[in-house]
Design an enzyme around this catalytic site. Structure first.
Site, PDB file in Angstrom:
ATOM      1  CB  SER A  10      -0.935   0.011   1.205  1.00 56.47           C
ATOM      2  OG  SER A  10      -0.206  -0.062   2.413  1.00 56.47           O
ATOM      3  CB  SER A 123      15.838  -9.055   5.367  1.00 58.12           C
ATOM      4  OG  SER A 123      16.518  -9.020   6.592  1.00 58.12           O
ATOM      5  CE1 TYR A 137      12.205  -3.087  10.787  1.00 56.22           C
ATOM      6  CE2 TYR A 137      14.562  -2.650  10.885  1.00 56.22           C
ATOM      7  CZ  TYR A 137      13.396  -2.783  10.149  1.00 56.22           C
ATOM      8  OH  TYR A 137      13.421  -2.632   8.786  1.00 56.22           O
ATOM      9  CE  LYS A 141      12.344  -5.940   8.449  1.00 52.27           C
ATOM     10  NZ  LYS A 141      11.396  -6.275   7.355  1.00 52.27           N
TER      11      LYS A 141
END
Length: 267
Positions: A10, A123, A137, A141
């Site tokens: 989006s 990633s 975070y 990843k």
């Protein structure tokens, strides 16, 4: 016509990638807030919901009967000291970024096996260069990279190829959407806010999303792919430096770059 599905298409990197792919693929945007476009079909999808993803891929199968390319792009970011991060926030970070990839792949593989298709997971350079005050975070990843490398060997026998792409700093709406928590600022000597500011400034001065999208599309269309790719010249150089000097030195340098003391008043 070949068919591609992209989670989180989006906005940002996902939207740019969808628009580039739409020249050659029917593209399905699996996101919560997307919209239809030229050769792009939006399906309202939540990657934290098994039911939502299952319904999305059933719809693709019913309409197209095939899936050639899956790009797992959906993700969120949180920032703050690990010590003061709530378990709920940490779990949600991992749920979206890592388990979101797992759920998406799980539901797409039956179609990808038939087409001998390709999976590309987005990633981050933070997987290789973990950023302080972005520990969860970075961990999410890194988990994607490990998952991709294992999955690659699991599905090789079906002709399905898998890789992860690690973009460096990229200018997108991701920065503004990041959830920041500054609890413990007094304990950490006022370093959390300035450190997060430095990191976000790097993002806003980073690569345009279109440049990363071009890298994703190029790799998605390659005949043969490696397990891991880095997007962005600066971070490719960092990878070389890491190999030369080792992670101890690199991690020390990351600390110098990102752990900042607050500026004193009047300076």
């Amino acid at each position: 016509m070949k068919v591609a599905a992209i989670t989180g298409a989006s906005g940002g990197i996902g939207r740019e990638t969808a628009q580039l792919l739409a020249a050659e693929y029917r593209v399905y945007d699996l996101s919560r807030t997307g919209q239809d476009g030229a050769n792009i079909v939006h399906i309202d999808t939540d990657v934290t919901s098994e039911e939502s993803l299952s319904a999305a891929f059933r719809r693709i199968e019913a309409r197209e009967g095939r899936l050639d390319l899956l790009i797992c792009n959906a993700g969120i970011g949180i920032a703050g000291a690990a010590e003061f991060t709530t378990e709920e926030a940490a779990q949600y970070q991992i749920n979206v970024n890592f388990f979101g990839v797992f759920r998406t792949v799980k539901n797409a593989l039956p179609l990808l096996r038939l087409s001998r298709g390709r999976i590309v997971a987005i990633s981050s350079a933070a997987a290789t260069f973990p950023i302080p005050f972005q520990s969860f975070y970075s961990a999410s990843k890194a988990a994607i990279n490990t998952f991709v490398c294992a999955l690659r060997n699991e599905v090789r026998t079906f002709g399905v190829s898998v890789c992860a792409i690690m973009p460096g700093d990229t200018k997108t709406g991701f920065t503004d959407a990041r959830k920041k928590a500054f609890q413990g600022e007094d304990v950490y000597g006022g370093r959390i806010g300035p450190s997060v500011y430095v990191m976000e400034k790097d993002e806003q001065n980073g690569m345009p999303a279109e440049k990363v999208a071009k890298t994703i599309v190029r790799i998605a269309k390659k005949r043969r792919i490696r397990p891991l790719y880095t997007a962005g010249l600066k971070y490719k150089l960092f990878i070389v430096v890491k190999k030369l000097v080792g992670m101890t030195v690199v991690n020390w340098l990351i600390g110098l770059l990102y752990v900042k003391k607050p500026k004193k008043e009047g300076k």
